[in-house]
Structure formats: structure tokens, C-alpha cells
Design an enzyme around this catalytic site. Structure first.
Site, PDB file in Angstrom:
ATOM      1  N   LYS A  13       5.327   3.205   0.955  1.00  0.00           N
ATOM      2  CA  LYS A  13       5.387   1.861   0.353  1.00  0.00           C
ATOM      3  C   LYS A  13       4.360   1.724  -0.775  1.00  0.00           C
ATOM      4  O   LYS A  13       4.686   1.259  -1.856  1.00  0.00           O
ATOM      5  CB  LYS A  13       5.103   0.764   1.399  1.00  0.00           C
ATOM      6  CG  LYS A  13       6.109   0.697   2.522  1.00  0.00           C
ATOM      7  CD  LYS A  13       5.868  -0.520   3.396  1.00  0.00           C
ATOM      8  CE  LYS A  13       4.566  -0.485   4.174  1.00  0.00           C
ATOM      9  NZ  LYS A  13       4.480   0.577   5.190  1.00  0.00           N
ATOM     10  N   ARG A  88       5.624  -8.537   8.019  1.00  0.00           N
ATOM     11  CA  ARG A  88       5.722  -7.455   8.994  1.00  0.00           C
ATOM     12  C   ARG A  88       6.164  -7.995  10.348  1.00  0.00           C
ATOM     13  O   ARG A  88       6.127  -7.264  11.338  1.00  0.00           O
ATOM     14  CB  ARG A  88       4.357  -6.811   9.151  1.00  0.00           C
ATOM     15  CG  ARG A  88       4.271  -5.394   8.595  1.00  0.00           C
ATOM     16  CD  ARG A  88       2.827  -5.026   8.599  1.00  0.00           C
ATOM     17  NE  ARG A  88       2.560  -3.641   8.662  1.00  0.00           N
ATOM     18  CZ  ARG A  88       1.972  -2.964   7.670  1.00  0.00           C
ATOM     19  NH1 ARG A  88       1.703  -3.551   6.515  1.00  0.00           N
ATOM     20  NH2 ARG A  88       1.662  -1.716   7.830  1.00  0.00           N
ATOM     21  N   ARG A 123      -2.502  12.431   4.559  1.00  0.00           N
ATOM     22  CA  ARG A 123      -2.733  11.337   3.604  1.00  0.00           C
ATOM     23  C   ARG A 123      -4.205  11.212   3.253  1.00  0.00           C
ATOM     24  O   ARG A 123      -5.069  11.271   4.116  1.00  0.00           O
ATOM     25  CB  ARG A 123      -2.211  10.031   4.193  1.00  0.00           C
ATOM     26  CG  ARG A 123      -2.452   8.856   3.249  1.00  0.00           C
ATOM     27  CD  ARG A 123      -1.474   7.773   3.447  1.00  0.00           C
ATOM     28  NE  ARG A 123      -1.718   6.972   4.625  1.00  0.00           N
ATOM     29  CZ  ARG A 123      -1.098   5.816   4.841  1.00  0.00           C
ATOM     30  NH1 ARG A 123      -0.205   5.386   3.970  1.00  0.00           N
ATOM     31  NH2 ARG A 123      -1.343   5.130   5.933  1.00  0.00           N
ATOM     32  N   ARG A 156      -7.942   7.674   6.104  1.00  0.00           N
ATOM     33  CA  ARG A 156      -8.039   6.369   6.780  1.00  0.00           C
ATOM     34  C   ARG A 156      -8.235   6.569   8.273  1.00  0.00           C
ATOM     35  O   ARG A 156      -7.568   7.404   8.880  1.00  0.00           O
ATOM     36  CB  ARG A 156      -6.759   5.566   6.541  1.00  0.00           C
ATOM     37  CG  ARG A 156      -6.801   4.740   5.283  1.00  0.00           C
ATOM     38  CD  ARG A 156      -5.482   4.127   4.956  1.00  0.00           C
ATOM     39  NE  ARG A 156      -4.864   3.378   6.046  1.00  0.00           N
ATOM     40  CZ  ARG A 156      -3.762   2.660   5.913  1.00  0.00           C
ATOM     41  NH1 ARG A 156      -3.157   2.599   4.747  1.00  0.00           N
ATOM     42  NH2 ARG A 156      -3.261   1.998   6.922  1.00  0.00           N
ATOM     43  N   ARG A 167       0.980   2.614  15.778  1.00  0.00           N
ATOM     44  CA  ARG A 167       1.477   1.882  14.601  1.00  0.00           C
ATOM     45  C   ARG A 167       3.002   2.016  14.496  1.00  0.00           C
ATOM     46  O   ARG A 167       3.691   1.074  14.106  1.00  0.00           O
ATOM     47  CB  ARG A 167       0.802   2.402  13.329  1.00  0.00           C
ATOM     48  CG  ARG A 167      -0.675   2.018  13.281  1.00  0.00           C
ATOM     49  CD  ARG A 167      -1.428   2.776  12.216  1.00  0.00           C
ATOM     50  NE  ARG A 167      -1.044   2.367  10.877  1.00  0.00           N
ATOM     51  CZ  ARG A 167      -1.302   3.092   9.785  1.00  0.00           C
ATOM     52  NH1 ARG A 167      -1.909   4.245   9.884  1.00  0.00           N
ATOM     53  NH2 ARG A 167      -0.945   2.648   8.603  1.00  0.00           N
TER      54      ARG A 167
HETATM   55  P1  AMP Z   1      -1.078  -0.755   5.784  1.00  0.00           P
HETATM   56  O1  AMP Z   1      -2.126  -0.361   4.812  1.00  0.00           O
HETATM   57  O2  AMP Z   1       0.020  -1.558   5.157  1.00  0.00           O
HETATM   58  O3  AMP Z   1      -0.554   0.402   6.589  1.00  0.00           O
HETATM   59  O4  AMP Z   1      -1.791  -1.747   6.849  1.00  0.00           O
HETATM   60  C1  AMP Z   1      -2.872  -1.292   7.635  1.00  0.00           C
HETATM   61  C2  AMP Z   1      -3.085  -2.229   8.815  1.00  0.00           C
HETATM   62  O5  AMP Z   1      -3.369  -3.548   8.327  1.00  0.00           O
HETATM   63  C3  AMP Z   1      -1.868  -2.404   9.711  1.00  0.00           C
HETATM   64  O6  AMP Z   1      -1.763  -1.380  10.675  1.00  0.00           O
HETATM   65  C4  AMP Z   1      -2.168  -3.770  10.340  1.00  0.00           C
HETATM   66  O7  AMP Z   1      -3.174  -3.657  11.348  1.00  0.00           O
HETATM   67  C5  AMP Z   1      -2.776  -4.531   9.167  1.00  0.00           C
HETATM   68  N1  AMP Z   1      -1.746  -5.244   8.377  1.00  0.00           N
HETATM   69  C6  AMP Z   1      -1.343  -5.005   7.104  1.00  0.00           C
HETATM   70  N2  AMP Z   1      -0.374  -5.854   6.724  1.00  0.00           N
HETATM   71  C7  AMP Z   1      -0.144  -6.664   7.790  1.00  0.00           C
HETATM   72  C8  AMP Z   1       0.768  -7.740   8.042  1.00  0.00           C
HETATM   73  N3  AMP Z   1       1.634  -8.176   7.124  1.00  0.00           N
HETATM   74  N4  AMP Z   1       0.708  -8.327   9.267  1.00  0.00           N
HETATM   75  C9  AMP Z   1      -0.171  -7.937  10.208  1.00  0.00           C
HETATM   76  N5  AMP Z   1      -1.034  -6.916  10.053  1.00  0.00           N
HETATM   77  C10 AMP Z   1      -1.030  -6.281   8.851  1.00  0.00           C
END
Ligand code: AMP
Length: 213
Positions: A13, A88, A123, A156, A167
Site C-alpha cells: 500500500k 481499516r 522490509r 519495523r 496483524r
Molecule cells: P501500517 O503502517 O498501515 O501497517 O500500520 C501500522 C499499525 O498502525 C497497524 O498495525 C495498527 O496497529 C495501526 N494502524 C494504522 N492504521 C490504522 C487504522 N486505520 N485503524 C487502526 N489502527 C491502525
């Protein structure tokens, strides 16, 4: 174009959102990036979010809805936007509708779980500008150094194998139902994530070409 980007963690993404942002000249916002910045700064929101993120769970809806509300009401978004990683959950998507935000498409990048696990282990993220790399599929020109800004790359914490599994579980149970939500509104576009970034980009751009003026 007002676009939502969906897909499992590690589906690409962030990478595709940067490409679309460049081509269409519209801003991309990642709730994950914003939350990581808040954790780094140690803000109240960051402290609240950290334990959920470390466990591979979603941060509570009201926290991310608040972030997005502020962002979408800023001047930056007048010509369109890309939401990377929001909504999400169904309540987040409903909150977006309640804000009166019109969405043109929800694009889902599809990648099988086995591939996701393999991808996450390679990653690497830039500690300064947030650019995303992969040691095999999208390596930086110099190992562990960002091509764009020259800063160090890091792995990360939530890309650890056990966290990735939780996740993925969260994705399938809470986020994936959004595909039906947007399909029922005739907004869903699915693209198969490819091995090579540029091949996925080609499919993404083709799918979005109908929105070009
Ligand atoms: P990402 O970088 O998009 O993979 O997001 C990393 C982490 O941030 C996720 O595993 C969630 O814990 C949190 N997170 C990001 N976006 C959201 C969202 N829209 N709703 C809830 N938690 C989020």
C-alpha cells in the site's frame, strides 16, 4: 480523485500510494506513519497507540478517526487524496461517510498470506522520510541507506514474524469485510500484487486510468 488503498499489511500500500501520489499530484496520508510519528514523539496519542501496534492489533477507532478528520479538513486535500491504511474497520468506513467525504474508489492490493510473511521479513523503512524498501524485491542502491534522503534504514518492530501473523489475523477478521462494504457501493477495485513493484504499479495505474480527466 479521492482514493482509499486497502490490502493486508505488507501488500504494498505504502509503495503504491507514493507512486499514485507522484503521478496524480495528490497527497497520500498513512495512518500508520502518523501513529509511528506520534509514538516516536511520545505524544499522548502515541503512548496510547503503542501497545496496540506492538501487539499487531488495531488502534481504537476513535483515535484514527480523529487523525483523519483533522487531515481531511486541511487545505492539502482540496484536489483529492489517497488514504493509505484507513479505513481499516467498518466503523471507520461509516465514520468517513458520516463526515460527508465522497470516495471515488477503494483499491485493494491482493497478496496471499504466505507471500506477506516472506515480504515482511525483508522490509526496510527509512528512519527519516519513511520510504519503504525490500532487501530482495525493492533493494536500495546502497544496503541499509535510503536512495531518496541518504538516511539509515530500519526494520519495523511490528514486522517481527509473530506480530505479522497477528496483524494478518486482524486484517482478515476486521479489515477484509470492508471489501464487501465498498463492493456494495460499486467502489471496489481489486489488483493482484505482483513480485515486482513496477508490475503492480502498472496494474494499479491501468485500474485508475478511468479517473483521468
Ligand atoms: P501500517 O503502517 O498501515 O501497517 O500500520 C501500522 C499499525 O498502525 C497497524 O498495525 C495498527 O496497529 C495501526 N494502524 C494504522 N492504521 C490504522 C487504522 N486505520 N485503524 C487502526 N489502527 C491502525
Amino acid at each position: 480523485m479521492n482514493l482509499i488503498l486497502m490490502g493486508a499489511p505488507g501488500a504494498g500500500k505504502g509503495t503504491q500510494s507514493a507512486k499514485i501520489s507522484d503521478k496524480w499530484n495528490i497527497p497520500a496520508v498513512s495512518t500508520g506513519d502518523m501513529l509511528r510519528a506520534a509514538v516516536k514523539e511520545g505524544t499522548e496519542m502515541g503512548v496510547k497507540a503503542k501497545s496496540f501496534m506492538d501487539a499487531g492489533q488495531l488502534v481504537p477507532d476513535e483515535v484514527v478517526i480523529g487523525i483523519i478528520k483533522d487531515y481531511l479538513s486541511s487545505d492539502k486535500c482540496t484536489n483529492g487524496f489517497i488514504l493509505d491504511g484507513f479505513p481499516r474497520s467498518i466503523p471507520q468506513a461509516e465514520a468517513l461517510e458520516k463526515m460527508g467525504v465522497v470516495i471515488d474508489a477503494a483499491l485493494s492490493i491482493e497478496v496471499a498470506d504466505e507471500k506477506i510473511v516472506e515480504r515482511m521479513s525483508g522490509r526496510r523503512i527509512c528512519s527519516s522520510c519513511g520510504a519503504s524498501y525490500h532487501t530482495v524485491y525493492n533493494p536500495p542502491k546502497t544496503a541499509d541507506v535510503c536512495d531518496t534522503c541518504g538516511s539509515a534504514l530500519y526494520t519495523r518492530a511490528d514486522d517481527a514474524a509473530e506480530t505479522v501473523l497477528s496483524r494478518l489475523e486482524t486484517y482478515h477478521s476486521i479489515t477484509e469485510p470492508l471489501k464487501d462494504f465498498y463492493a456494495s457501493r460499486d467502489l471496489l477495485i481489486c489488483v493482484e500484487g505482483q513480485e515486482k513493484v513496477e508490475d503492480t504499479t502498472a496494474l494499479v495505474m491501468k485500474a485508475l486510468s478511468k479517473f483521468e480527466a
